[in-house]
Design a protein around this motif. Structure first.
Motif, PDB file in Angstrom:
ATOM      1  N   GLY A  55       0.817  -1.214   0.000  1.00 22.31           N
ATOM      2  CA  GLY A  55       0.000   0.000   0.000  1.00 22.31           C
ATOM      3  C   GLY A  55       0.844   1.253   0.000  1.00 22.31           C
ATOM      4  O   GLY A  55       0.564   2.206  -0.727  1.00 22.31           O
ATOM      5  N   HIS A  56       1.896   1.264   0.798  1.00 22.25           N
ATOM      6  CA  HIS A  56       2.779   2.438   0.841  1.00 22.25           C
ATOM      7  C   HIS A  56       3.506   2.619  -0.483  1.00 22.25           C
ATOM      8  O   HIS A  56       3.760   3.752  -0.904  1.00 22.25           O
ATOM      9  N   ALA A  57       3.808   1.514  -1.159  1.00 25.93           N
ATOM     10  CA  ALA A  57       4.442   1.615  -2.477  1.00 25.93           C
ATOM     11  C   ALA A  57       3.466   2.183  -3.500  1.00 25.93           C
ATOM     12  O   ALA A  57       3.848   2.951  -4.385  1.00 25.93           O
ATOM     13  N   ASN A  58       2.192   1.822  -3.389  1.00 25.45           N
ATOM     14  CA  ASN A  58       1.173   2.307  -4.323  1.00 25.45           C
ATOM     15  C   ASN A  58       0.757   3.740  -4.031  1.00 25.45           C
ATOM     16  O   ASN A  58       0.362   4.473  -4.934  1.00 25.45           O
ATOM     17  N   PHE A  59       0.810   4.135  -2.769  1.00 24.76           N
ATOM     18  CA  PHE A  59       0.358   5.456  -2.342  1.00 24.76           C
ATOM     19  C   PHE A  59       1.479   6.125  -1.562  1.00 24.76           C
ATOM     20  O   PHE A  59       1.544   5.998  -0.329  1.00 24.76           O
ATOM     21  N   PRO A  60       2.364   6.855  -2.236  1.00 27.29           N
ATOM     22  CA  PRO A  60       3.529   7.449  -1.569  1.00 27.29           C
ATOM     23  C   PRO A  60       3.177   8.325  -0.364  1.00 27.29           C
ATOM     24  O   PRO A  60       3.975   8.466   0.545  1.00 27.29           O
ATOM     25  N   GLY A  61       1.974   8.873  -0.332  1.00 27.69           N
ATOM     26  CA  GLY A  61       1.555   9.689   0.806  1.00 27.69           C
ATOM     27  C   GLY A  61       1.068   8.869   1.984  1.00 27.69           C
ATOM     28  O   GLY A  61       0.732   9.412   3.025  1.00 27.69           O
ATOM     29  N   GLY A  62       1.015   7.551   1.815  1.00 24.25           N
ATOM     30  CA  GLY A  62       0.555   6.663   2.874  1.00 24.25           C
ATOM     31  C   GLY A  62      -0.943   6.440   2.859  1.00 24.25           C
ATOM     32  O   GLY A  62      -1.650   6.943   1.984  1.00 24.25           O
ATOM     33  N   HIS A  63      -1.418   5.671   3.809  1.00 22.43           N
ATOM     34  CA  HIS A  63      -2.848   5.378   3.959  1.00 22.43           C
ATOM     35  C   HIS A  63      -3.140   5.132   5.433  1.00 22.43           C
ATOM     36  O   HIS A  63      -2.232   4.943   6.233  1.00 22.43           O
ATOM     37  N   VAL A  64      -4.414   5.147   5.794  1.00 22.17           N
ATOM     38  CA  VAL A  64      -4.830   4.894   7.170  1.00 22.17           C
ATOM     39  C   VAL A  64      -4.866   3.388   7.378  1.00 22.17           C
ATOM     40  O   VAL A  64      -5.528   2.661   6.638  1.00 22.17           O
ATOM     41  N   ALA A  65      -4.175   2.913   8.383  1.00 16.91           N
ATOM     42  CA  ALA A  65      -4.165   1.485   8.710  1.00 16.91           C
ATOM     43  C   ALA A  65      -5.342   1.178   9.630  1.00 16.91           C
ATOM     44  O   ALA A  65      -5.450   1.744  10.722  1.00 16.91           O
ATOM     45  N   ALA A  66      -6.233   0.314   9.191  1.00 16.22           N
ATOM     46  CA  ALA A  66      -7.424  -0.010   9.973  1.00 16.22           C
ATOM     47  C   ALA A  66      -7.068  -0.593  11.334  1.00 16.22           C
ATOM     48  O   ALA A  66      -7.740  -0.312  12.323  1.00 16.22           O
ATOM     49  N   HIS A  67      -6.014  -1.382  11.409  1.00 13.11           N
ATOM     50  CA  HIS A  67      -5.676  -2.038  12.673  1.00 13.11           C
ATOM     51  C   HIS A  67      -5.212  -1.060  13.750  1.00 13.11           C
ATOM     52  O   HIS A  67      -5.318  -1.361  14.937  1.00 13.11           O
ATOM     53  N   SER A  68      -4.717   0.113  13.360  1.00 17.07           N
ATOM     54  CA  SER A  68      -4.256   1.070  14.357  1.00 17.07           C
ATOM     55  C   SER A  68      -5.226   2.230  14.561  1.00 17.07           C
ATOM     56  O   SER A  68      -4.981   3.093  15.399  1.00 17.07           O
TER      57      SER A  68
END
Length: 129
Positions: A55-68
């Motif tokens: 996911g981080h490779a696909n979205f350089p700005g990151g994403h919200v991790a559901a588990h955290s």
């Protein structure tokens, strides 16, 4: 056009595959040898899981991790079943957390909400119509 995949980013791809097999009776279709991507057989639309690193490779700005996330994300997957109370109880035994117990809605559908160990929100519901 048709919906082909729903891909959920998780810390460990094998874990939700195993959980969904135990909790909801879905079958594993595929787990890549790298362990970074896997799919469940859910019918015409594929439910897939990918590693957060992908996911981080696909979205350089990151994403919200559901588990955290302390609260469920504003996104759910819905699984239709003829017996929501039984499916709900099985999922709880497999490790889900109850967000809303099964209840009959005014339009006639029975619905419950669970949070999976990796933070994903699942609605269990009777089929419509």
């Amino acid at each position: 056009m048709r919906l082909a995949y729903t891909i959920l980013y998780v810390p460990d791809v094998a874990a939700p595959l195993h959980f969904f097999e135990r909790a909801f009776g879905l079958r594993r279709r595929f787990l890549h040898e790298s362990g970074t991507y896997g799919e469940l057989d859910t019918g015409s639309t594929t439910l897939a899981f990918a590693d957060h690193a992908l996911g981080h490779a696909n979205f350089p700005g990151g994403h919200v991790a559901a588990h955290s996330s302390p609260q469920p994300l504003g996104f759910e997957i819905a699984l239709a079943t003829d017996d929501v109370p039984v499916a709900h109880a099985v999922a709880l035994t497999a490790g889900a957390t109850e967000l809303a117990a099964p209840q009959r809605k005014s339009w006639g559908q029975t619905v419950s909400y669970l949070r999976c160990p990796d933070g994903l929100l699942v609605e269990l519901c009777t089929p419509m119509g």
